[in-house]
Write a protein that holds these residues in place. Sequence first.
Motif, PDB file in Angstrom:
ATOM      1  N   UNK A 138       0.810  -1.222   0.000  1.00 33.27           N
ATOM      2  CA  UNK A 138       0.000   0.000   0.000  1.00 33.27           C
ATOM      3  C   UNK A 138       0.839   1.266   0.000  1.00 33.27           C
ATOM      4  N   UNK A 139       2.099   1.201   0.470  1.00 34.96           N
ATOM      5  CA  UNK A 139       2.941   2.397   0.400  1.00 34.96           C
ATOM      6  C   UNK A 139       3.440   2.681  -1.013  1.00 34.96           C
ATOM      7  N   UNK A 140       3.144   1.791  -1.959  1.00 35.92           N
ATOM      8  CA  UNK A 140       3.429   2.077  -3.365  1.00 35.92           C
ATOM      9  C   UNK A 140       2.208   2.657  -4.070  1.00 35.92           C
ATOM     10  N   UNK A 141       1.144   2.869  -3.296  1.00 32.38           N
ATOM     11  CA  UNK A 141      -0.106   3.425  -3.850  1.00 32.38           C
ATOM     12  C   UNK A 141      -0.719   4.373  -2.828  1.00 32.38           C
ATOM     13  N   UNK A 142       0.035   5.406  -2.449  1.00 34.40           N
ATOM     14  CA  UNK A 142      -0.486   6.298  -1.407  1.00 34.40           C
ATOM     15  C   UNK A 142      -0.236   7.774  -1.674  1.00 34.40           C
ATOM     16  N   UNK A 143       0.423   8.115  -2.778  1.00 35.85           N
ATOM     17  CA  UNK A 143       0.637   9.515  -3.096  1.00 35.85           C
ATOM     18  C   UNK A 143       1.703  10.188  -2.262  1.00 35.85           C
ATOM     19  N   UNK A 144       2.401   9.456  -1.402  1.00 37.01           N
ATOM     20  CA  UNK A 144       3.456  10.038  -0.582  1.00 37.01           C
ATOM     21  C   UNK A 144       4.805   9.891  -1.290  1.00 37.01           C
ATOM     22  N   UNK A 145       5.749  10.777  -0.998  1.00 37.50           N
ATOM     23  CA  UNK A 145       6.999  10.782  -1.765  1.00 37.50           C
ATOM     24  C   UNK A 145       8.069   9.810  -1.289  1.00 37.50           C
ATOM     25  N   UNK A 146       7.869   9.150  -0.155  1.00 40.15           N
ATOM     26  CA  UNK A 146       8.927   8.325   0.403  1.00 40.15           C
ATOM     27  C   UNK A 146       9.339   7.152  -0.466  1.00 40.15           C
ATOM     28  N   UNK A 147       8.358   6.422  -1.002  1.00 38.60           N
ATOM     29  CA  UNK A 147       8.636   5.301  -1.911  1.00 38.60           C
ATOM     30  C   UNK A 147       7.957   5.624  -3.235  1.00 38.60           C
ATOM     31  N   UNK A 148       8.614   5.383  -4.356  1.00 37.79           N
ATOM     32  CA  UNK A 148       7.992   5.715  -5.645  1.00 37.79           C
ATOM     33  C   UNK A 148       6.718   4.913  -5.860  1.00 37.79           C
ATOM     34  N   UNK A 149       5.653   5.601  -6.230  1.00 34.58           N
ATOM     35  CA  UNK A 149       4.377   4.929  -6.452  1.00 34.58           C
ATOM     36  C   UNK A 149       4.374   4.194  -7.788  1.00 34.58           C
ATOM     37  N   UNK A 150       3.577   3.136  -7.844  1.00 35.16           N
ATOM     38  CA  UNK A 150       3.515   2.307  -9.048  1.00 35.16           C
ATOM     39  C   UNK A 150       2.547   2.863 -10.081  1.00 35.16           C
ATOM     40  N   UNK A 151       1.716   3.815  -9.685  1.00 30.89           N
ATOM     41  CA  UNK A 151       0.814   4.503 -10.613  1.00 30.89           C
ATOM     42  C   UNK A 151       1.091   5.992 -10.527  1.00 30.89           C
ATOM     43  N   UNK A 152       0.835   6.713 -11.604  1.00 31.02           N
ATOM     44  CA  UNK A 152       1.074   8.150 -11.528  1.00 31.02           C
ATOM     45  C   UNK A 152      -0.038   8.822 -10.720  1.00 31.02           C
ATOM     46  N   UNK A 153       0.202  10.075 -10.342  1.00 31.79           N
ATOM     47  CA  UNK A 153      -0.699  10.772  -9.437  1.00 31.79           C
ATOM     48  C   UNK A 153      -2.102  10.890 -10.008  1.00 31.79           C
ATOM     49  N   UNK A 154      -2.218  11.145 -11.311  1.00 31.01           N
ATOM     50  CA  UNK A 154      -3.545  11.295 -11.913  1.00 31.01           C
ATOM     51  C   UNK A 154      -4.327   9.988 -11.850  1.00 31.01           C
ATOM     52  N   UNK A 155      -3.650   8.881 -12.100  1.00 30.49           N
ATOM     53  CA  UNK A 155      -4.330   7.585 -12.047  1.00 30.49           C
ATOM     54  C   UNK A 155      -4.758   7.266 -10.623  1.00 30.49           C
ATOM     55  N   UNK A 156      -3.895   7.551  -9.637  1.00 25.64           N
ATOM     56  CA  UNK A 156      -4.261   7.305  -8.242  1.00 25.64           C
ATOM     57  C   UNK A 156      -5.462   8.147  -7.841  1.00 25.64           C
ATOM     58  N   UNK A 157      -5.465   9.402  -8.218  1.00 29.46           N
ATOM     59  CA  UNK A 157      -6.612  10.257  -7.894  1.00 29.46           C
ATOM     60  C   UNK A 157      -7.888   9.713  -8.510  1.00 29.46           C
TER      61      UNK A 157
END
Length: 643
Positions: A528-547
Amino acid sequence: MHMIHSLLLCLTAFLLAAQAQVNPWEARHGLTAAAYQQEFNDLTSKGYRLNWLSGYALDDVPHFAAIFEKKSSPAWVARHGLTAQQYQDAFTQYVSQGFNLVLVNGYNVAGVDYYAAIWDKAATGAWLARHGMTAADYQSAFDTNSKAGYRLVHVSGYSVKNDARYAAIWRKTNDNIPWVARHGMTGSDYQSAFNTYANQGYRLVLVNGYQVGGTDYYVAIWDKAPGAAPWVARHGLTSSQFQAEFDNNLYQGYVPTVVSGYNQAGHYAAVWENRAMKGSDLSKLDAGIGAYMAKYKVPGLSLAVTQNDRLVFAKGYGFADTASGTIATPNSRFRIMSISKSITATAVMKLRDAGKFKLTDKVFGPGSVTGDTYADKMPLVNNKRQYPAGLTDIRVQDLLEHQAGFGPEHDPEGALKTLTPAQAVSKILAAVPLNYTVGTQWAYSNFGFLVLGRLVADLGGAGDYETYVRSQILAPAGAAGMQLASNAGALPGEASYYPAGASGSFRIHEFDSFGGWVATMPDLARWYTRFDGLPGRPDALDAATETEMWTPGSKSGGGYAKGWIVNGGAAGGAPGGWRGHNGAFGGTSSFFSQRTDGTGLGFAVVMNINSGNLQVGDGFSFELRGVVDGIIGGVAWPAYDLF
């Protein structure tokens, strides 16, 4: 003399890097002499110092437990496997070179006493050391040295020809810190002394187990050092029990300071201290979780807490299996049930971004994402499949948002007792009419997410749902240990579920995309920390897709997005805002939750029971979410990352 209580150490290597609070360290147990020497050479070449060494015999073969820490240190030397005379010669040599003895451990192998020791050149006051002492000799030396102002700083018990022997170090500390020590204690004596001194405010500084004539004994030291860090201790643990305790303490920020191996069967006693967290915060966590578990008679629970993409705490509470007495740890695996829907949603969004389909694409029928793949049970007229009314109107987005027309009549759990997921989709689509017009209502649907799993399986290119999710979603997040439940029985390290038989004859593996995943809580947090919009760990989806994924569906009343429950709006920011998902089924309750209030806090929690009155009740897991969320906001979390 007087004594205290201790904890354990572990076969595998562990490294904890905790910025300024905790130096990197590694600990081992169960090492043969050759394996210990190899580890010693490797770690010291990397700047580690040996803090602790315990020798003991397993089936009359010498073994070692050790603790190393990477830190600046004055000159030091260490030796092991020394006979009494060799130890005396080494002692004389190193003392003549200006070294001070800081540890001496005696141990018996096949009737012969051997010694391991550490010396360094740290500035110190006057000190004294003795070895090979009988119980009477030790008591006499203890009394004499104590009266002369020397404090006992290290002691080791062992046996020679079935008689107890002791090796000890005394030092003039002049610090006026109250201390007590005990020796020759049986297991029950030791526990009694431990309880007494702990109640009087003493902390356990050292514990050493040893065996004489087939009976385990303990020697220990306690003190009242001001400002001492929180500590825990255990004794009488088998190797597997020690490993479980080690894991639990590791993920709470504890560092091992003492580990003692003893007796031919391989038992351990150990002490840990926590240099990263406040005792009041640790107590707050234990009290809050403990009260909830007592209220519902929860057998076992596992919790992982993150802040700003860092794992800051994880702990198992109670038992993963009550019959065997296996304690729950952060490495215990549990079914997470409907949290699987959020995992599936991230896979669907990744495939969408890869151009496999659009969320507005139709799912069934000619020209759709699946074509006629799941229409094989439908009537064939003029070489065309006859779809039930409304079925070809369903879009991918409708499935993600539970607005696809499916109702309770479509629930696939019963069908999956004998059918594969693909077979169940074909059968249910042909046999059960839609419950409402597509897109006009919101109705939670396991079946809708079973269908989404088929999209992942068919279009992901991996051949099946599990392989795609594990390789493309979980492994990149570091959560490669997650997998679908096994129909053949528990997975390695998986908890038992209560009451016995709570999940009936259901085949949880076939629940795959709506409820089939099994995970440790740190692994679920890695995901879940790869899908949370936080900068610590790179997310697996871009911000627009997560939103987009977190945006509520039009008919959900603002409470459900695309495979995620949301509270406080898609972007969060509202007081108390969070997003996540629960899981509930017979024998299981779970939740993962991400705060959206700027604190960066999140958690994953699971237990191996559901409500006693309602075995598949969601309310049980929602109450659990509230309990955990109410606790973690009031804790000062460390700056380290236990990932």
